[in-house]
Design a protein around this motif. Structure first.
Motif, PDB file in Angstrom:
ATOM      1  N   SER A 145       0.807  -1.217   0.000  1.00 29.59           N
ATOM      2  CA  SER A 145       0.000   0.000   0.000  1.00 29.59           C
ATOM      3  C   SER A 145       0.844   1.273   0.000  1.00 29.59           C
ATOM      4  CB  SER A 145      -0.919   0.008   1.228  1.00 29.59           C
ATOM      5  OG  SER A 145      -0.099  -0.072   2.377  1.00 29.59           O
ATOM      6  N   ALA A 146       2.170   1.119   0.181  1.00 26.40           N
ATOM      7  CA  ALA A 146       3.001   2.315   0.235  1.00 26.40           C
ATOM      8  C   ALA A 146       3.064   2.977  -1.143  1.00 26.40           C
ATOM      9  CB  ALA A 146       4.417   1.941   0.673  1.00 26.40           C
ATOM     10  N   PRO A 147       3.023   4.312  -1.177  1.00 26.76           N
ATOM     11  CA  PRO A 147       3.180   4.969  -2.471  1.00 26.76           C
ATOM     12  C   PRO A 147       4.593   4.721  -2.990  1.00 26.76           C
ATOM     13  CG  PRO A 147       3.234   6.576  -0.676  1.00 26.76           C
ATOM     14  CD  PRO A 147       2.918   5.249  -0.063  1.00 26.76           C
ATOM     15  N   MET A 148       4.703   4.464  -4.287  1.00 25.82           N
ATOM     16  CA  MET A 148       6.021   4.195  -4.854  1.00 25.82           C
ATOM     17  C   MET A 148       6.573   5.471  -5.465  1.00 25.82           C
ATOM     18  SD  MET A 148       7.161   1.180  -4.475  1.00 25.82           S
ATOM     19  CE  MET A 148       8.235   0.819  -5.864  1.00 25.82           C
ATOM     20  N   PHE A 149       7.710   5.891  -4.975  1.00 23.98           N
ATOM     21  CA  PHE A 149       8.359   7.059  -5.555  1.00 23.98           C
ATOM     22  C   PHE A 149       9.623   6.626  -6.273  1.00 23.98           C
ATOM     23  CE2 PHE A 149       6.119   8.922  -1.804  1.00 23.98           C
ATOM     24  CZ  PHE A 149       5.202   9.661  -2.534  1.00 23.98           C
ATOM     25  N   CYS A 150      10.000   7.416  -7.230  1.00 21.86           N
ATOM     26  CA  CYS A 150      11.186   7.097  -8.021  1.00 21.86           C
ATOM     27  C   CYS A 150      12.437   7.346  -7.182  1.00 21.86           C
ATOM     28  CB  CYS A 150      11.214   7.977  -9.275  1.00 21.86           C
ATOM     29  SG  CYS A 150      12.570   7.601 -10.368  1.00 21.86           S
TER      30      CYS A 150
END
Ligand code: AMP
Ligand code: MN
Ligand code: MN
Ligand code: MN
Length: 306
Positions: free
Chosen positions: A15-20
């Motif tokens: 559920s964690a937002p994926m950042f670059c």
């Protein structure tokens, strides 16, 4: 026990937002950023960036400090630069990634641009003086690190003096074509910028292509010429792109068979709409500019950090 409970970490990962983890476009006080290179690197590392490129305007002066700080913070620092170019009577920015800062051809090219910058800054000062704003050059210089003065420093100075409410309005009222502080001039030629970057061992990237307000056909002409000159990539994800831009630039990168880059164009923590460590992942189907990076990049890094 027939069921293994789902562990919280697995749920969290899902559920964690994926950042670059890559941020390949950023500025320090070596040009028009407000953070010294080492502070920028520390903040980027704390925000989750694992690979940061420092890409100051027309200078690599901040690289050595940034590389040292990256070593301490345990992240990779890609030595970069954002070269100012005049193409078809318009200013465009070409980012160089993985350049060797001490390369003579690159140094000489950037030196020439910095000399033009110096003259231009004094000329902006003279023109603003005529428009009723005294000592503008000296005051803008005081906002800079004392070597490279950009229009951003004039903008910050006018906001600080209370003459204009915010930086965007300074540009609109004083610093763009047709306004009192505008100084016309020629930056580098596109072919020269690419030649310097390539000679210094770097990859060339069209910075924030969606920001130039070019017609679609003019932008395509730029990208096509850039590619013919051996340019490698375009920024698909940029702090100054919106979601539509991500999509359109992703398609453009695929059509022209160019690699895709991602960079915040971070200048300052006071700029709330561009944060470090919050870039989305590249759209599916893009080939990342970092896909071919391996040992030589890191060998170069360790050479710089000594
Ligand atoms: P220069 O390279 O000295 O002409 O300055 C260009 C820099 O000014 C860009 O890299 C941005 O950081 C900043 N800039 C350009 N246009 C604007 C704008 N409309 N509002 C705020 N900053 C701007
Ligand atoms: Mn800038
Ligand atoms: Mn730029
Ligand atoms: Mn930039």
């Amino acid at each position: 026990m027939f069921f293994t409970p789902v562990s919280p970490p697995a749920l969290w990962v899902q559920s964690a937002p994926m950042f670059c983890p890559y941020d390949l476009h950023s500025h320090s006080t070596a040009s028009d950023g407000t953070l010294p290179p080492a502070v920028l690197v520390r903040l980027a590392a704390e925000a989750g960036v694992r690979v940061l490129a420092l890409t100051d305007h027309d200078t690599t002066a901040g690289i050595e400090e940034a590389a040292g700080a990256a070593d301490d913070a345990g992240i990779s620092l890609i030595p970069g630069v954002e070269v100012s170019v005049t193409w078809s009577r318009q200013t465009v920015h070409i980012v160089g990634l993985g350049v060797e800062p001490s390369h003579q051809g690159l140094r000489e090219g950037l030196q020439e641009l910095c000399e033009f910058r110096h003259w231009r800054a004094e000329e902006i000062g003279r023109r603003l003086h005529k428009a009723g704003i005294p000592d503008a050059y000296e005051a803008a210089l005081a906002h800079s690190n004392g070597t490279l003065v950009s229009r951003t420093h004039f903008a910050r100075m006018l906001v600080q003096r209370g003459i204009v409410e915010d930086e965007r309005r300074v540009f609109k009222r004083y610093l763009v074509e047709g306004k009192p502080g505008h100084v016309p001039g020629e930056w580098a030629k596109l072919e020269d910028a690419l030649a310097w970057i390539h000679a210094a061992g770097g990859q060339a990237v069209v910075a924030h292509p969606a920001r130039y307000r070019m017609t679609r056909s003019k932008l395509r002409r730029l990208i096509s010429e850039f590619r013919e000159l051996g340019g490698e990539a375009i920024e698909v994800i940029s702090g100054s792109h919106n979601r539509d831009d991500y999509h359109n630039m992703a398609k453009l990168s695929q059509e022209f068979e160019l690699l895709a880059s991602a960079g915040s164009d971070f200048h300052s923590p006071e700029n709330p709409w561009v944060a470090l460590g919050r870039l989305p992942l590249l759209p599916v189907g893009c080939r990342p500019v970092w896909s071919g990076w391996h040992q030589p990049e890191h060998a170069r890094l360790s050479r710089i950090t000594g």
